[in-house]
Write an enzyme that holds these catalytic residues in place. Structure first.
Site, short mmCIF file in Angstrom:
data_model
loop_
_atom_site.label_atom_id
_atom_site.label_comp_id
_atom_site.label_asym_id
_atom_site.label_seq_id
_atom_site.Cartn_x
_atom_site.Cartn_y
_atom_site.Cartn_z
CE LYS A 44 23.06 45.91 -22.97
NZ LYS A 44 22.96 45.89 -24.45
CE LYS A 46 17.97 47.18 -23.77
NZ LYS A 46 18.30 47.00 -25.19
N1 C2G Z 1 17.87 49.78 -33.19
C1 C2G Z 1 17.39 50.51 -34.27
N2 C2G Z 1 16.07 50.74 -34.40
C2 C2G Z 1 15.19 50.26 -33.49
C3 C2G Z 1 15.66 49.51 -32.39
C4 C2G Z 1 17.01 49.27 -32.26
O1 C2G Z 1 18.18 50.95 -35.13
N3 C2G Z 1 13.86 50.52 -33.66
C5 C2G Z 1 19.31 49.55 -33.08
C6 C2G Z 1 19.91 50.19 -31.83
O2 C2G Z 1 20.17 51.57 -32.07
C7 C2G Z 1 21.20 49.39 -31.66
C8 C2G Z 1 20.79 48.00 -32.19
O3 C2G Z 1 19.57 48.17 -32.94
O4 C2G Z 1 22.24 49.91 -32.49
C9 C2G Z 1 20.54 47.00 -31.08
O5 C2G Z 1 19.56 47.56 -30.21
P1 C2G Z 1 19.43 46.92 -28.72
O6 C2G Z 1 19.35 45.44 -28.84
O7 C2G Z 1 18.39 47.69 -28.00
O8 C2G Z 1 20.87 47.24 -28.14
P2 C2G Z 1 21.27 48.20 -26.91
O9 C2G Z 1 20.58 47.79 -25.68
O10 C2G Z 1 21.13 49.59 -27.40
O11 C2G Z 1 22.80 47.77 -26.69
O12 C2G Z 1 27.42 48.42 -26.04
C10 C2G Z 1 26.27 48.85 -26.72
C11 C2G Z 1 25.04 48.15 -26.21
O13 C2G Z 1 25.21 46.75 -26.15
C12 C2G Z 1 23.87 48.50 -27.13
#
Ligand code: C2G
Length: 129
Positions: A44, A46
């Protein structure tokens, strides 16, 4: 028992993460969180501050979370939904539409992201000091 699943890295856990975990749990009875492994995070593009084991331990301490499983690849979601008897898939709406293929297997709901906080914002603001 209505089982819910959501996916993410959940690095530097913050209130935006807690909001979506709470709301996901409120939509069912049991919440499974698939947390990205360090290897999958590389896919990703990340780099998490906390490693997988520590991010998993932190998630398991959250009252809304019933089970934490590893997310190793993009392609595992259908299998996860079937293996865990999932009724509802929840993600933040930054993913709106991306996982609609799951609608053949479970309910799919995208919840509004929490404004004003993100892991990258935390990192950026700390590095500016
Ligand atoms: N999220 C949120 N509000 C934020 C930050 C994050 O609602 N201010 C939500 C994201 O939309 C996601 C969850 O928290 O549903 C986790 O966010 P991340 O850890 O950034 O996950 P991500 O990198 O988007 O990974 O297969 C799917 C991926 O693994 C998603």
């Amino acid at each position: 028992m209505k089982k819910v699943i959501t996916y993410g890295t959940f690095d530097l856990l913050h209130w935006g993460h807690i909001n979506i975990l709470r709301r996901a749990k409120e939509m069912g009875d049991y919440l499974v969180v698939a947390i990205s492994t360090d290897e999958f995070n590389r896919l990703k593009h990340k780099e998490a501050y906390h490693n997988y084991e520590n991010r998993k331990m932190i998630l398991e301490a959250i009252r809304y979370v019933d089970e934490v499983i590893p997310e190793n690849e993009w392609e595992q979601k259908i299998q996860d939904v079937q293996n865990h008897g999932i009724d509802l898939f929840v993600m933040g709406d930054d993913w709106e539409g991306e996982f609609d293929f799951l609608k053949d297997y479970c309910e799919v709901v995208y919840l509004r992201r929490t404004e004003g906080i993100s892991t990258s914002q935390i990192k950026n603001e700390l590095s500016e000091n």
